[in-house]
Design a protein around this motif. Structure first.
Motif, PDB file in Angstrom:
ATOM      1  N   ARG A 252       0.830  -1.195   0.000  1.00 41.80           N
ATOM      2  CA  ARG A 252       0.000   0.000   0.000  1.00 41.80           C
ATOM      3  C   ARG A 252       0.869   1.252   0.000  1.00 41.80           C
ATOM      4  O   ARG A 252       2.025   1.219   0.401  1.00 41.80           O
ATOM      5  CB  ARG A 252      -0.901   0.043   1.250  1.00 41.80           C
ATOM      6  CG  ARG A 252      -1.953  -1.064   1.300  1.00 41.80           C
ATOM      7  CD  ARG A 252      -2.930  -0.787   2.430  1.00 41.80           C
ATOM      8  NE  ARG A 252      -4.017  -1.753   2.460  1.00 41.80           N
ATOM      9  CZ  ARG A 252      -4.007  -2.860   3.163  1.00 41.80           C
ATOM     10  NH1 ARG A 252      -2.944  -3.160   3.899  1.00 41.80           N
ATOM     11  NH2 ARG A 252      -5.031  -3.683   3.150  1.00 41.80           N
ATOM     12  N   ARG A 253       0.248   2.336  -0.425  1.00 45.13           N
ATOM     13  CA  ARG A 253       0.947   3.625  -0.360  1.00 45.13           C
ATOM     14  C   ARG A 253       1.240   3.977   1.081  1.00 45.13           C
ATOM     15  O   ARG A 253       0.379   3.877   1.950  1.00 45.13           O
ATOM     16  CB  ARG A 253       0.079   4.718  -0.999  1.00 45.13           C
ATOM     17  CG  ARG A 253       0.644   6.122  -0.848  1.00 45.13           C
ATOM     18  CD  ARG A 253      -0.160   7.137  -1.629  1.00 45.13           C
ATOM     19  NE  ARG A 253      -1.543   7.252  -1.187  1.00 45.13           N
ATOM     20  CZ  ARG A 253      -1.936   8.051  -0.187  1.00 45.13           C
ATOM     21  NH1 ARG A 253      -1.053   8.758   0.486  1.00 45.13           N
ATOM     22  NH2 ARG A 253      -3.212   8.125   0.115  1.00 45.13           N
ATOM     23  N   ALA A 254       2.487   4.379   1.361  1.00 45.89           N
ATOM     24  CA  ALA A 254       2.839   4.869   2.685  1.00 45.89           C
ATOM     25  C   ALA A 254       2.031   6.128   2.981  1.00 45.89           C
ATOM     26  O   ALA A 254       1.813   6.962   2.099  1.00 45.89           O
ATOM     27  CB  ALA A 254       4.327   5.165   2.754  1.00 45.89           C
ATOM     28  N   ALA A 255       1.589   6.270   4.222  1.00 43.09           N
ATOM     29  CA  ALA A 255       0.684   7.365   4.575  1.00 43.09           C
ATOM     30  C   ALA A 255       1.281   8.733   4.275  1.00 43.09           C
ATOM     31  O   ALA A 255       0.555   9.680   3.965  1.00 43.09           O
ATOM     32  CB  ALA A 255       0.309   7.269   6.049  1.00 43.09           C
ATOM     33  N   PHE A 256       2.591   8.852   4.346  1.00 41.91           N
ATOM     34  CA  PHE A 256       3.231  10.160   4.160  1.00 41.91           C
ATOM     35  C   PHE A 256       3.495  10.509   2.705  1.00 41.91           C
ATOM     36  O   PHE A 256       3.877  11.637   2.381  1.00 41.91           O
ATOM     37  CB  PHE A 256       4.560  10.212   4.931  1.00 41.91           C
ATOM     38  CG  PHE A 256       5.520   9.098   4.580  1.00 41.91           C
ATOM     39  CD1 PHE A 256       6.264   9.129   3.419  1.00 41.91           C
ATOM     40  CD2 PHE A 256       5.669   8.014   5.431  1.00 41.91           C
ATOM     41  CE1 PHE A 256       7.136   8.104   3.094  1.00 41.91           C
ATOM     42  CE2 PHE A 256       6.536   6.991   5.131  1.00 41.91           C
ATOM     43  CZ  PHE A 256       7.280   7.033   3.949  1.00 41.91           C
ATOM     44  N   SER A 257       3.331   9.565   1.791  1.00 47.68           N
ATOM     45  CA  SER A 257       3.795   9.762   0.419  1.00 47.68           C
ATOM     46  C   SER A 257       2.919  10.707  -0.388  1.00 47.68           C
ATOM     47  O   SER A 257       1.684  10.659  -0.321  1.00 47.68           O
ATOM     48  CB  SER A 257       3.865   8.419  -0.313  1.00 47.68           C
ATOM     49  OG  SER A 257       4.321   8.601  -1.647  1.00 47.68           O
ATOM     50  N   GLY A 258       3.552  11.547  -1.200  1.00 46.85           N
ATOM     51  CA  GLY A 258       2.846  12.270  -2.246  1.00 46.85           C
ATOM     52  C   GLY A 258       2.265  11.276  -3.242  1.00 46.85           C
ATOM     53  O   GLY A 258       2.777  10.165  -3.411  1.00 46.85           O
ATOM     54  N   HIS A 259       1.192  11.662  -3.904  1.00 44.25           N
ATOM     55  CA  HIS A 259       0.520  10.726  -4.819  1.00 44.25           C
ATOM     56  C   HIS A 259      -0.250  11.519  -5.859  1.00 44.25           C
ATOM     57  O   HIS A 259      -0.428  12.728  -5.749  1.00 44.25           O
ATOM     58  CB  HIS A 259      -0.431   9.803  -4.040  1.00 44.25           C
ATOM     59  CG  HIS A 259      -1.435  10.540  -3.200  1.00 44.25           C
ATOM     60  ND1 HIS A 259      -2.701  10.876  -3.645  1.00 44.25           N
ATOM     61  CD2 HIS A 259      -1.354  11.028  -1.931  1.00 44.25           C
ATOM     62  CE1 HIS A 259      -3.354  11.515  -2.702  1.00 44.25           C
ATOM     63  NE2 HIS A 259      -2.563  11.638  -1.633  1.00 44.25           N
ATOM     64  N   GLY A 260      -0.709  10.832  -6.892  1.00 40.91           N
ATOM     65  CA  GLY A 260      -1.470  11.483  -7.956  1.00 40.91           C
ATOM     66  C   GLY A 260      -1.056  10.951  -9.313  1.00 40.91           C
ATOM     67  O   GLY A 260      -0.115  10.156  -9.429  1.00 40.91           O
ATOM     68  N   PRO A 261      -1.716  11.380 -10.348  1.00 38.70           N
ATOM     69  CA  PRO A 261      -1.421  10.865 -11.697  1.00 38.70           C
ATOM     70  C   PRO A 261      -0.025  11.220 -12.189  1.00 38.70           C
ATOM     71  O   PRO A 261       0.453  10.622 -13.153  1.00 38.70           O
ATOM     72  CB  PRO A 261      -2.507  11.511 -12.572  1.00 38.70           C
ATOM     73  CG  PRO A 261      -2.961  12.719 -11.809  1.00 38.70           C
ATOM     74  CD  PRO A 261      -2.845  12.348 -10.365  1.00 38.70           C
ATOM     75  N   TRP A 262       0.637  12.167 -11.552  1.00 37.03           N
ATOM     76  CA  TRP A 262       1.990  12.555 -11.945  1.00 37.03           C
ATOM     77  C   TRP A 262       3.052  11.642 -11.344  1.00 37.03           C
ATOM     78  O   TRP A 262       4.243  11.783 -11.659  1.00 37.03           O
ATOM     79  CB  TRP A 262       2.245  14.010 -11.535  1.00 37.03           C
ATOM     80  CG  TRP A 262       1.873  14.310 -10.112  1.00 37.03           C
ATOM     81  CD1 TRP A 262       0.649  14.716  -9.655  1.00 37.03           C
ATOM     82  CD2 TRP A 262       2.713  14.210  -8.961  1.00 37.03           C
ATOM     83  NE1 TRP A 262       0.666  14.868  -8.286  1.00 37.03           N
ATOM     84  CE2 TRP A 262       1.925  14.568  -7.834  1.00 37.03           C
ATOM     85  CE3 TRP A 262       4.034  13.855  -8.762  1.00 37.03           C
ATOM     86  CZ2 TRP A 262       2.433  14.582  -6.538  1.00 37.03           C
ATOM     87  CZ3 TRP A 262       4.549  13.868  -7.475  1.00 37.03           C
ATOM     88  CH2 TRP A 262       3.751  14.230  -6.379  1.00 37.03           C
ATOM     89  N   VAL A 263       2.668  10.711 -10.480  1.00 43.20           N
ATOM     90  CA  VAL A 263       3.610   9.734  -9.912  1.00 43.20           C
ATOM     91  C   VAL A 263       3.678   8.530 -10.846  1.00 43.20           C
ATOM     92  O   VAL A 263       2.652   7.935 -11.186  1.00 43.20           O
ATOM     93  CB  VAL A 263       3.185   9.301  -8.493  1.00 43.20           C
ATOM     94  CG1 VAL A 263       4.174   8.283  -7.935  1.00 43.20           C
ATOM     95  CG2 VAL A 263       3.097  10.510  -7.568  1.00 43.20           C
TER      96      VAL A 263
END
Length: 335
Positions: A252-263
């Protein structure tokens, strides 16, 4: 140096960055100008707003940007990405740069460590590339160097210090470092475990130009420890592989990570162990978390693949290997 907050972006107060063609257009607002490595840093007259002037220049077709502050992405409000933790000795078998692949590490620098004590790349470093020994992010570059080389043990590193011991730098320093990487000896991979937001959430044209001037190099950057989908630069630039952090189970995505379609890619970013400084409670090794280190794993995987294929083919193979539903490409740690 004074820092100014513009929304949730940070800029150097009273500074604007230009290419040479725009210098005459700002002469009436200029107090001083410094040019080096293809970048003009203009100190503006008192009262001139860097963001307003940037927008005015862009509307006229010039390449301009405020001097955005960039950081190595600590998580200041706590959690596993906030600081490193001491750990015991980690055994690693690193090669002797047999692949011919070079990874440029633009960070806090790299300190002496048993893992690379006999390597050619470390022997050629000068004092200016040594890791900081004081500050909240001292050892950040050394930690990343270990992750890169454990993933690509036969690669060599090209180290340029662009962040201080607190993990702080700016766009001007990054642009100058990228400019110095151009030419016949450009590295196959550039690792940028740093970044920030821009004043208008649009890409800096100067930074986009600097990346575009490295056509035979793959640039990898961290998505930031922002827990947000707001674009984080340079990771969100077209042509840059933006990397988010997964939890320790790589599920799963780490809670602190930036995310979005640009990743573009995801790799483990929690509780990784690597090389570190020998200071205080640390004996040369640490565990740490953050998108900075997920990016290093992706850079290392691409560098390992580039030993047997052109680097862009290696990158395509790494990103096409496995997918995580609703996130994207998975790059496993394999440390």
């Amino acid at each position: 140096m004074d820092v100014q907050a513009v929304g949730s972006a940070l800029i150097r107060s009273g500074q604007i960055l230009l290419d040479r063609s725009a210098v005459s257009a700002v002469s009436r607002w200029t107090q001083a100008i410094a040019e080096a490595d293809g970048v003009c840093v203009v100190r503006l007259s008192p009262g001139v707003d860097p963001c307003e002037l940037t927008q005015e220049l862009r509307d006229q077709g010039y390449r301009a940007s405020p001097n955005h502050v960039l950081t190595g992405q600590p998580l200041f409000f706590g959690g596993p990405a906030s600081r490193p933790f001491p750990t015991g000795e980690i055994r690693a078998s690193l090669g002797r740069e047999r692949s011919g692949v070079r990874v440029a590490l633009l960070d806090t620098g790299v300190a002496a460590h048993p893992w690379w004590a006999k390597s050619r790349w470390y022997g050629s470093l000068g004092e200016a590339a040594a890791d900081a020994v004081e500050g909240e992010q001292a050892g950040h570059g050394t930690f990343i160097a270990g992750l890169l080389l454990r993933r690509a043990p036969e690669a060599g590193l090209q180290v340029i210090r662009v962040l201080d011991g607190d993990g702080s730098g700016d766009e001007a320093r990054l642009l100058r470092a990228l400019h110095r990487l151009r030419g016949e000896r450009a590295p196959q991979v550039v690792n940028l475990s740093l970044g920030g937001h821009t004043f208008d959430d649009q890409p800096s044209p100067l930074l986009a130009d600097a990346v575009g001037a490295l056509p035979d190099t793959v640039v990898v950057a961290c998505a930031g420890n922002t827990a947000s989908d707001r674009p984080f630069w340079p990771a969100a630039l077209p042509g840059v592989i933006g990397v988010g952090a997964l939890d320790a189970a790589e599920q799963r995505r780490a809670a602190f990570s930036g995310h979005g379609p640009w990743v573009d890619a995801w790799a483990r970013g929690e509780w990784l162990a690597s090389s570190f400084l020998s200071t205080g409670d640390f004996s040369g090794y640490a565990t740490w978390s953050g998108t900075s280190f997920a990016a290093a794993l992706v850079s290392g995987a691409i560098a390992a693949g580039a030993a047997d294929a052109p680097v862009r083919e290696a990158a395509a193979a790494v990103l096409g290997d496995r997918q995580i539903p609703d996130l994207g490409a998975l790059v496993t740690a394999r440390l």
